[in-house]
Design a protein around this motif. Structure first.
Motif, short mmCIF file in Angstrom:
data_model
loop_
_atom_site.label_atom_id
_atom_site.label_comp_id
_atom_site.label_asym_id
_atom_site.label_seq_id
_atom_site.Cartn_x
_atom_site.Cartn_y
_atom_site.Cartn_z
N GLY A 164 -4.60 12.11 3.48
CA GLY A 164 -4.64 13.34 2.70
C GLY A 164 -3.46 13.45 1.75
O GLY A 164 -3.57 14.00 0.65
N GLY A 165 -2.36 12.88 2.15
CA GLY A 165 -1.14 12.94 1.33
C GLY A 165 -1.20 12.08 0.09
O GLY A 165 -0.27 12.12 -0.73
N TYR A 166 -2.25 11.29 -0.05
CA TYR A 166 -2.38 10.42 -1.22
C TYR A 166 -3.37 10.99 -2.24
O TYR A 166 -3.67 10.37 -3.23
N GLN A 167 -3.88 12.20 -1.93
CA GLN A 167 -4.97 12.69 -2.77
C GLN A 167 -4.50 13.47 -3.99
O GLN A 167 -5.08 13.35 -5.06
N GLN A 172 1.86 23.58 -15.83
CA GLN A 172 1.69 23.03 -14.48
C GLN A 172 0.43 22.18 -14.41
O GLN A 172 -0.61 22.56 -14.98
N ALA A 173 0.54 21.08 -13.69
CA ALA A 173 -0.65 20.23 -13.49
C ALA A 173 -0.76 19.84 -12.03
O ALA A 173 0.24 19.54 -11.38
N VAL A 174 -1.98 19.87 -11.56
CA VAL A 174 -2.28 19.29 -10.25
C VAL A 174 -3.19 18.09 -10.52
O VAL A 174 -4.21 18.22 -11.19
N TYR A 175 -2.76 16.95 -10.01
CA TYR A 175 -3.53 15.72 -10.24
C TYR A 175 -4.42 15.44 -9.04
O TYR A 175 -3.99 15.57 -7.90
N VAL A 176 -5.64 15.04 -9.35
CA VAL A 176 -6.55 14.63 -8.28
C VAL A 176 -6.72 13.10 -8.42
O VAL A 176 -7.30 12.62 -9.37
N HIS A 177 -6.17 12.39 -7.44
CA HIS A 177 -6.19 10.92 -7.52
C HIS A 177 -7.32 10.32 -6.72
O HIS A 177 -7.83 9.26 -7.04
N LEU A 178 -7.69 11.01 -5.65
CA LEU A 178 -8.76 10.49 -4.79
C LEU A 178 -9.80 11.59 -4.60
O LEU A 178 -9.46 12.77 -4.54
N TYR A 179 -11.04 11.16 -4.49
CA TYR A 179 -12.12 12.11 -4.28
C TYR A 179 -12.60 12.01 -2.85
O TYR A 179 -12.86 10.92 -2.35
N GLN A 180 -12.67 13.17 -2.20
CA GLN A 180 -13.08 13.17 -0.82
C GLN A 180 -13.39 14.59 -0.38
O GLN A 180 -12.70 15.53 -0.80
N MET A 186 0.24 -1.83 -1.06
CA MET A 186 -0.25 -1.59 -2.43
C MET A 186 -0.67 -0.14 -2.62
O MET A 186 -0.47 0.44 -3.69
N VAL A 187 -1.26 0.45 -1.60
CA VAL A 187 -1.61 1.87 -1.67
C VAL A 187 -0.34 2.70 -1.84
O VAL A 187 -0.26 3.59 -2.69
N MET A 188 0.65 2.36 -1.04
CA MET A 188 1.90 3.11 -1.09
C MET A 188 2.60 2.95 -2.44
O MET A 188 3.13 3.90 -3.01
N GLN A 241 6.12 11.09 -16.75
CA GLN A 241 5.42 12.36 -16.50
C GLN A 241 5.37 12.56 -15.00
O GLN A 241 4.36 12.32 -14.36
N LYS A 242 6.49 12.99 -14.48
CA LYS A 242 6.69 12.99 -13.03
C LYS A 242 5.81 14.02 -12.31
O LYS A 242 5.60 15.13 -12.79
N SER A 243 5.32 13.59 -11.18
CA SER A 243 4.69 14.54 -10.28
C SER A 243 5.11 14.18 -8.86
O SER A 243 5.62 13.09 -8.62
N LEU A 244 4.91 15.11 -7.95
CA LEU A 244 5.29 14.86 -6.56
C LEU A 244 4.08 15.09 -5.65
O LEU A 244 3.20 15.89 -5.98
N PRO A 245 4.06 14.38 -4.53
CA PRO A 245 2.88 14.48 -3.67
C PRO A 245 2.69 15.88 -3.09
O PRO A 245 3.66 16.56 -2.76
#
Lengths: 701, 701
Positions: free
Chosen positions: B454-457, B468-476, B367-369, B6-10
């Motif tokens: 910011g690019g990891y969020q 269409q989906a926008v994923y929220v991976h980090l909260y800030q 690991m984050v990357m 289920q591919k997404s891009l940053p």
């Protein structure tokens, strides 16, 4: 420092025989397997022949070869292109220790073949002895003309000390004085070379050993100069300017050269490079036990010996101070010392790692030797208890039950993957006993100690009121022939020690009048029960003094209640916090993978776990095992998870079986641990800070 | 392996701005202190000038100097007699990482001075670029003519990868393409040199990095050859005959030469010397994560990237297999990896030492990357959770709160005496943050990550149904400008995360019709509460999918119940058995000497200890602290004693205060531990094996 002086001297090993029981069996294996195996290693590695001085150095023959192979087999000490192994500078000491051990064995059972072998080696030493008395293989063939130029690092005086000890043993065992003659002439030479006069070297050994050996030689020959030389070495040690530094300068070496591993460099030890050799301060100013552990304990033994003979109080106080630091802050529960792999040295207070412990066999041997000398100045069970602790645990774990496999480092926990995955890379540190080590001090030291163990059982001295006392420091089935007021006294012990604490002592003598038998009551013992008749009995510093006329009724029965106990380490030993170890009499126990299919490290001993001791005849040569109850987490809950809330843990009961620490690693390679997780005192109520002081409950679990 | 694709891009870092809260503060320090301090170190150490190629090697200039001094200060990298520091073979990568980090900062706030500095360095790189496109300082001045002769050990491709990442950042931040032009020509050169044709080198980097950089370059330029080259490097890796061996033979080097520390020798790693480089087996056949940790995680990131772009299922499966091994058996609770000091490598399963951990900052960055790239293929919270865990703990502990002191190794426990007594001798391992390390990968890596966080969020992609989906991976706290179906969407988060789990999301858009916002629900969260209107909501693999027409009502309130929890490690992690760690939201906690006068290591958290969280504004920059109840032994009972029966222990209550792990070592040097002794489950009844399964209780303490 309220040490009362109450000197006693050892009853010679010659006068003590084990007639059965625990140590008799170990001595038989030592004689039949260990000593022959060690000779074979000395022979095949070139040590035996080295004394014949057939090695000739070649130009540019390169550095000495690395001494270890990955499987622990000796790599021949040959430089490229050489065919004869190059004598190492401590090989003489290996041979000397073997001669010493084999000599003790000769006394118990004469063996012309062994005697001939020893004679051959002694003759070779005799041939290489220089006209002025000097004896050292390395400096005869590898670096001729360089003797006494690197006393700091080259073990000449250490080798000399061991030769003296060998000579004493051989002389006592056989009555033959030829090695004694050699070492006396050598000691005389050393006495001429070292000393306070201008033409003498104002030095001391880089590796202590000769101090205690010189006291032994003094006692054997009565020549006071040997005692004085021992005292000189100790008193000179650590004075400024530093001898090691002066020596290096005189020889044109850089005193700050750290050596191949940097361990002699200025920055390696916080206390400076000479702390490794206990030469950073005069011995009387050393407040903590620093540096190489074996060196320190040998030094302590020498200090106690010299203090005992000279009455030097300040030396004795310094010795007690070092002993106290070691035994109250830097010693394993097994009596082992030297927890740091790098430099085989002491760590700071309470730094006693378990899996990564160094805890060298030699250092435990040295603790036995040191403790035995401490109690000769002041009979106090704190010395005898540590001696016994080191003997039954740290020393004995150094050899397999079969007698032909050895530990150099003795870990208090092992996880085999640590060396399968090559995290532990040095065979000295492997949790598998090895056939041999190129640096073979440990197997040799252990063999000579076990063979002379009778000599550690009794001492004799005068009480303050002038009365005669014979001290019993170790309990073991056997007999001792002693002379008290010039009359023969035969002391016989019958006991199943260390499996049980009952000791029947029978004293056979015609000697009229009262004299005292002083029995060590180990701290682990419950309230001892003494049965004897017509005796005056008192207790002092952990010894039970029994004064009576033994010719009237020579019987005594001592019962030392022995129960398995959960022991804790001081809160400063952070690696053992929250953990407990099982002890049973003098024996420390461990749990091994072979007996427990459980995850050993995840098991938790609960406070209400009843420890149950039972003898198993067919296990590991016949041992008491201890059964304990514990709990462990169920692994099913953890599938695919590495971390999860503690509240999810599900515990299941687990039965644990512990075996004496000295028997570990005799059934293949597996996990082991001495210290187990432990929930404290759950049998005593809820842990809520409202605990009553339980100190008065004594030490019964 | 049931990973649905289920591919997404940053969403680019450029489109995300932190407007306040936790990370905004850290980014400001990063911009104002860390990046300038790092530049100054690069300048004074000679790194900046090295690109000017003014160094000239002398005949016999000797080996490179040791890089550490005992106090951690850089020793200039000069051979005896040289006056200009000799460029190290990884210096280019340090500069590249600095350019990358500084470029991100430029976007947020333009700074002509910084831009001029970067331009100067870029111009120098431009000048040293060879006509054929080759760019490498070391091989230009230190070993000219030797390029591509030691791809195994000399980091050429690693430096190239970092230059590419720097170029991308600089281009995106400034719109200036001059570094991008340089690295494109360099990448074209590399593409000509490496490949399957006879005239090409059939090789791959000794240190992975370029794979993920090439995918980045592919995405930026659209040139497929870069993606194909990345795939080639991964597919070629570990094939037999081994490239590293062939290369060594061709160059007349001994392939079995272990290098100065032997770490490349045959016997060093159980899996052979190439396991250190993940080149012992083709990547698809690697069942466990072996060798150098950063290399492996960069490789994993590259594998995920290539799989994502190419749809290569077997590559993805191999990637998941490595991820699973790492995260379920070889990762610290802080998200850190690489527990072994020697070789900076993975240990065997569950071997996660605390005091002696290596746990390099770079490896947590990696690991984050890696995690971020995993979730781009399969949005599953197990990837995002680990990414977050590494970020808030293992990464952030690598820099002081002041921004100018760094950890290389990040220990999970510390006892300062370990380095005062010189047991720990390498400044990389010191439990005191250092100003710099000669091997400076960690400070550099951390700075570029924080600046691009910011690019990891967010990521964007299509759902299975085409929606269409926008994923929220980090909260800030912050805003993101996103385009969905070519319409502008602004997502605004208001939150006090990580101190509280409430997140108010406001979506501003004119876009008609439903699309989906997918919110990661961390595993540590209690039952989440979602408030929003007119939405279709479902949960899948830890993401809450919220589908609605956001132009109608763009509000959403997500509440992630956050409570301090005692965590345990898997029973196989023997060093953590019997212990627990405090976690609060994504933050792992520790107890420090500064807050607790207690013997930290002897404290025992009791199962009924209530953990209480409270915010302290004035402490360590403003943090939630956790208070816990425990017990500890009274030391009075232990005077002069090292071992005694457990029954004598007297406990007293102790209050403990824990702080977030990332804040440790900011108040001088002292003891610290993440894992504390813990009596399990005493609030749930007596520990007698009759525990009910408590798994259903959830993770609330």
């Amino acid at each position: 420092m309220d040490e009362r002086w109450q000197k006693s001297l050892p009853v010679s090993w010659k006068n003590v025989r084990f007639t059965g029981g625990f140590w008799k069996k170990r001595q038989e294996i030592n004689e039949q397997v260990t000593l022959p195996a060690e000779y074979e290693q000395c022979r095949s590695s070139g040590r035996v022949d080295s004394v014949k001085c057939i090695y000739k150095p070649r130009e540019n023959s390169g550095p000495e070869k690395g001494v270890f192979t990955i499987d622990g087999v000796l790599e021949e000490n040959m430089a490229d292109g050489e065919t004869i192994p190059r004598p190492h500078h401590y090989w003489d000491s290996d041979l000397a220790k073997w001669i010493e051990g084999a000599s003790y064995a000769l006394w118990y059972e004469r063996n012309p073949e062994t005697e001939a072998v020893i004679d051959g080696i002694i003759d070779d030493f005799g041939k290489l002895q220089m006209p002025d008395g000097y004896v050292n293989t390395y400096y005869t063939v590898v670096e001729p003309g360089k003797r006494w130029t690197n006393v700091h690092r080259m073990h000449e005086l250490y080798c000399a000390g061991h030769l003296i000890e060998a000579a004493a043993a051989y002389y006592e065992a056989t009555g033959k004085a030829k090695l004694l003659d050699i070492v006396e002439r050598y000691a005389d030479h050393i006495d001429r070379v070292f000393g306070p006069a201008d033409h003498q070297i104002h030095g001391y050994p880089g590796h202590q050993e000769i101090e205690l050996a010189l006291v032994k030689l003094y006692r054997l020959t009565g020549k006071k100069k040997y005692l004085e030389l021992a005292a000189y070495f100790l008193n000179e040690r650590g004075k400024q300017p530093y001898f090691f530094e002066e020596e290096a300068r005189q020889q044109g070496r850089d005193p700050e050269d750290g050596g191949p591993k940097g361990i002699l460099g200025k920055s390696f030890l916080a206390q400076g490079p000479y702390a490794l050799f206990q030469a950073h301060l005069p011995v009387r100013e050393q407040m903590t036990a620093e540096g190489h552990a074996v060196r320190l304990a040998y030094m302590g033994a020498g200090m106690a010996d010299v203090a005992s003979e000279t009455g030097d109080k300040s030396l004795w106080q310094a010795c007690v101070r070092l002993w106290d630091n070691v035994t109250s802050k830097r010693m394993y529960i097994t009596g082992g010392i030297g927890s740091q792999d790098g430099c085989e040295r002491f760590n700071f207070d309470y730094q006693l790692p378990n899996e990564e412990s160094y805890h060298e066999t030699c250092a435990s041997v040295a603790m036995v030797m040191w403790g035995f000398r401490m109690l000769q100045v002041a009979p106090d069970r704190r010395y005898g208890d540590v001696m016994e602790r080191a003997l039954y645990n740290g020393v004995l774990s150094g050899v397999s039950l079969s007698g032909d496999r050895f530990f150099y480092a003795n870990h208090l926990a092992a996880h085999p993957e640590m060396f399968r995955d090559r995290i532990i890379r040095n065979p000295r540190m492997f949790p598998e006993r090895q056939r041999w080590f190129a640096v073979s001090c440990c197997p040799m030291n252990l063999a000579r100690l076990l063979e002379s163990l009778g000599g550690y059982q009794y001492t004799q001295g005068k009480l303050e009121d002038g009365g005669q006392a014979v001290y019993v420091h170790l309990y073991q089935e056997g007999t001792a022939d002693i002379r008290v007021r010039d009359k023969k006294v035969v002391i016989r012990q019958e006991t199943d020690y260390p499996w049980q604490g009952d000791i029947l002592v029978t004293v056979g003598t015609d000697l009229d009048g009262a004299w005292t038998l002083a029995l060590r009551i180990p701290e682990w013992s419950g309230q001892p029960v003494l049965e004897t008749e017509d005796a005056e009995v008192w207790e002092d510093r952990g010894y039970l003094y029994v004064r009576k006329d033994w010719s009237k009724n020579g019987h005594l029965h001592l019962s030392l209640p022995m129960q398995p106990v959960l022991m804790e380490a001081h809160p400063g030993v952070r690696m053992d916090c929250g953990k407990a170890a099982i002890q049973y009499g003098p024996l420390v126990y461990c749990v091994e993978e072979a007996d427990n299919d459980a995850d050993l490290f995840d098991c938790i001993l609960t406070g209400d776990s009843r420890l149950e001791a039972g003898f198993e005849e067919s296990l590991l040569g016949g041992i008491c095992t201890i059964q304990a109850q514990g709990i462990r987490r169920n692994r099913e809950q953890w599938k695919g998870r590495l971390y999860q809330p503690a509240s999810r843990s599900y515990f299941e009961p687990v039965k644990l079986k512990a075996v004496p620490y000295y028997t570990w690693a005799n059934r293949g390679t597996g996990a082991m641990t001495v210290w187990m997780n432990h929930i404290p005192g759950m049998d005593h109520g809820k842990v809520d800070g409202k605990y009553e002081d339980k100190a008065d409950r004594g030490n019964v679990n």
